[in-house]
Design a protein around this motif. Structure first.
Motif, PDB file in Angstrom:
ATOM      1  N   ASN A  36      15.703  17.105 -17.682  1.00  0.00           N
ATOM      2  CA  ASN A  36      17.008  17.235 -17.021  1.00  0.00           C
ATOM      3  C   ASN A  36      17.131  16.320 -15.805  1.00  0.00           C
ATOM      4  O   ASN A  36      18.228  15.930 -15.437  1.00  0.00           O
ATOM      5  N   GLU A  37      16.003  16.022 -15.163  1.00  0.00           N
ATOM      6  CA  GLU A  37      16.037  15.120 -13.995  1.00  0.00           C
ATOM      7  C   GLU A  37      16.456  13.715 -14.433  1.00  0.00           C
ATOM      8  O   GLU A  37      17.454  13.193 -13.970  1.00  0.00           O
ATOM      9  N   ILE A  38      15.638  13.114 -15.276  1.00  0.00           N
ATOM     10  CA  ILE A  38      15.961  11.811 -15.893  1.00  0.00           C
ATOM     11  C   ILE A  38      15.371  11.852 -17.298  1.00  0.00           C
ATOM     12  O   ILE A  38      14.200  12.225 -17.454  1.00  0.00           O
ATOM     13  N   THR A  39      16.152  11.448 -18.274  1.00  0.00           N
ATOM     14  CA  THR A  39      15.618  11.462 -19.637  1.00  0.00           C
ATOM     15  C   THR A  39      14.434  10.496 -19.750  1.00  0.00           C
ATOM     16  O   THR A  39      14.383   9.467 -19.071  1.00  0.00           O
ATOM     17  N   THR A  40      13.480  10.883 -20.614  1.00  0.00           N
ATOM     18  CA  THR A  40      12.317  10.014 -20.828  1.00  0.00           C
ATOM     19  C   THR A  40      12.481   9.228 -22.126  1.00  0.00           C
ATOM     20  O   THR A  40      11.545   8.575 -22.569  1.00  0.00           O
ATOM     21  N   GLN A  41      13.672   9.348 -22.715  1.00  0.00           N
ATOM     22  CA  GLN A  41      13.928   8.612 -23.955  1.00  0.00           C
ATOM     23  C   GLN A  41      14.370   7.190 -23.610  1.00  0.00           C
ATOM     24  O   GLN A  41      15.188   6.987 -22.718  1.00  0.00           O
TER      25      GLN A  41
ATOM     26  N   ARG B 115       4.576  17.808 -15.028  1.00  0.00           N
ATOM     27  CA  ARG B 115       3.500  18.412 -14.242  1.00  0.00           C
ATOM     28  C   ARG B 115       3.707  19.915 -14.330  1.00  0.00           C
ATOM     29  O   ARG B 115       4.825  20.386 -14.153  1.00  0.00           O
TER      30      ARG B 115
ATOM     31  N   ARG C 155      11.975  18.515 -16.412  1.00  0.00           N
ATOM     32  CA  ARG C 155      11.737  17.084 -16.176  1.00  0.00           C
ATOM     33  C   ARG C 155      12.740  16.238 -16.951  1.00  0.00           C
ATOM     34  O   ARG C 155      13.251  15.235 -16.443  1.00  0.00           O
TER      35      ARG C 155
ATOM     36  N   HIS D  79       7.119  14.292 -20.577  1.00  0.00           N
ATOM     37  CA  HIS D  79       5.926  14.649 -19.799  1.00  0.00           C
ATOM     38  C   HIS D  79       6.343  15.565 -18.661  1.00  0.00           C
ATOM     39  O   HIS D  79       7.506  15.552 -18.257  1.00  0.00           O
TER      40      HIS D  79
ATOM     41  N   PHE E 251       9.060   9.609 -24.116  1.00  0.00           N
ATOM     42  CA  PHE E 251       7.786   9.911 -23.426  1.00  0.00           C
ATOM     43  C   PHE E 251       7.917  11.237 -22.664  1.00  0.00           C
ATOM     44  O   PHE E 251       7.834  11.243 -21.436  1.00  0.00           O
TER      45      PHE E 251
END
Lengths: 158, 153
Positions: free
Chosen positions: B54-59, B70, B52, B68, B66
């Motif tokens: 790698n798809e778009i950073t959650t930083q 699934r 996840r 997260h 954040f």
């Protein structure tokens, strides 16, 4: 009128095309398999599309004013995936996505969207291409469990 | 409205979070979930978190992340909070800024959108720097948990 004329002529062709039920042997085995693979590809594309849409939604929440450049790439992938799915099926998918999930997986005869049992007869009809891969309870698209998935699940339980 | 109190017991708050790589940081954050049997397979969950990321950073800016994902390894929706000492930890190699506050959300694969209200609430909380400073000043996990729970959005 055409329908009535056909009925008068005693045609064996189905009166209402929408209600046509194909016989199990309506297609040669090879063609049935090809249709099965096509439906699997379509529903897999829907699941991937749904995943990307959720990621995009999450990113809009997290990155409010400063969207990262990967968001544009994901939007592009969404456009490409939507092109792969036939319009009629895409409309149904979008209708379900407005209120939640449009496509879910089937596991051990259960729809993962509504958690209700899918009748075995319906599963057989889906596998024999007599029915779209749609949950008869909630109407979401179903990705049927493949033989490999079943083997993997079996080995995990063991 | 989502009940953060039910999702964040005080032992899901990690003060002095450490880790020299992204995988180590994520594994440390997921450890309380593994201990409470919220996740069935820690390695698989950390793999999904990395995918996840790698798809778009959650930083986001201000040193907040954040992470997260699934995952089929997750049994129910859960949250852990990690606070690192200054100057912080590097979650994403592509981002030069270090992170001090981590909100990890475990999302079960059978309910892939269940976390969106929680994510929205945490993003609202993190939007105000004063609240983050208060969270960083927490001396105990219970204090940090109270700080988050008391935020009504």
């Amino acid at each position: 009128m055409a329908v009535l004329a056909r009925r008068r002529r005693g045609s064996v062709a189905p009166v209402w095309p929408g209600l046509r039920i194909k016989q199990a042997d309506a297609y040669p085995k090879g063609r049935r398999r090809a249709k099965d693979e096509l439906m699997r590809e379509t529903v897999t594309a829907m699941l991937e599309l749904q995943e990307l849409e959720i990621i995009l939604e999450e990113s809009k929440i997290v990155h409010r004013t400063d969207p990262p450049r990967q968001m544009a790439e994901i939007q592009q992938r969404i456009v490409e995936l939507r092109r792969q799915i036939p319009d009629r099926l895409l409309r149904r998918y979008d209708g379900h996505r407005r209120t939640g999930l449009g496509a879910v997986q089937e596991a051990a005869g259960l729809c993962r969207g509504c958690n209700l049992n899918v009748p075995q007869g319906d599963l057989n009809r889906m596998k024999n291409d007599q029915m779209h891969w749609i949950c008869p309870n909630c109407g979401r698209f179903l990705l049927l469990e493949s033989e490999e998935d079943k083997e993997e699940a079996g080995s995990q339980e063991a | 409205m989502i009940d953060v109190k039910a999702l964040l017991p005080k032992d899901h708050v990690i003060l002095n979070l450490t880790g020299s790589s992204r995988r180590q940081i994520l594994a440390a954050l997921a450890a309380p979930l593994d201990r409470d049997a919220v996740i069935t397979d820690l390695d698989r969950f950390v793999d999904d978190l990395e995918c996840r990321e790698n798809e778009i950073t959650t930083q986001v800016a201000d040193g907040i992340a954040f992470p997260h994902a699934r995952s089929p390894a997750v049994r129910r929706l859960a949250l852990t909070v990690g606070i690192a000492e200054a100057p912080g930890l590097f979650l994403n190699p592509a981002v030069s800024e270090a992170c001090r506050v981590f909100f990890l959300i475990a999302v079960p694969s059978f309910a892939p959108t269940a976390h969106l209200p929680l994510l929205q609430r945490l993003a609202d909380f993190a939007h105000e720097p004063k609240r983050i400073l208060k969270l960083l000043a927490s001396k105990t996990p219970a204090q940090a948990s109270r700080c988050l729970v008391s935020f009504k959005g």
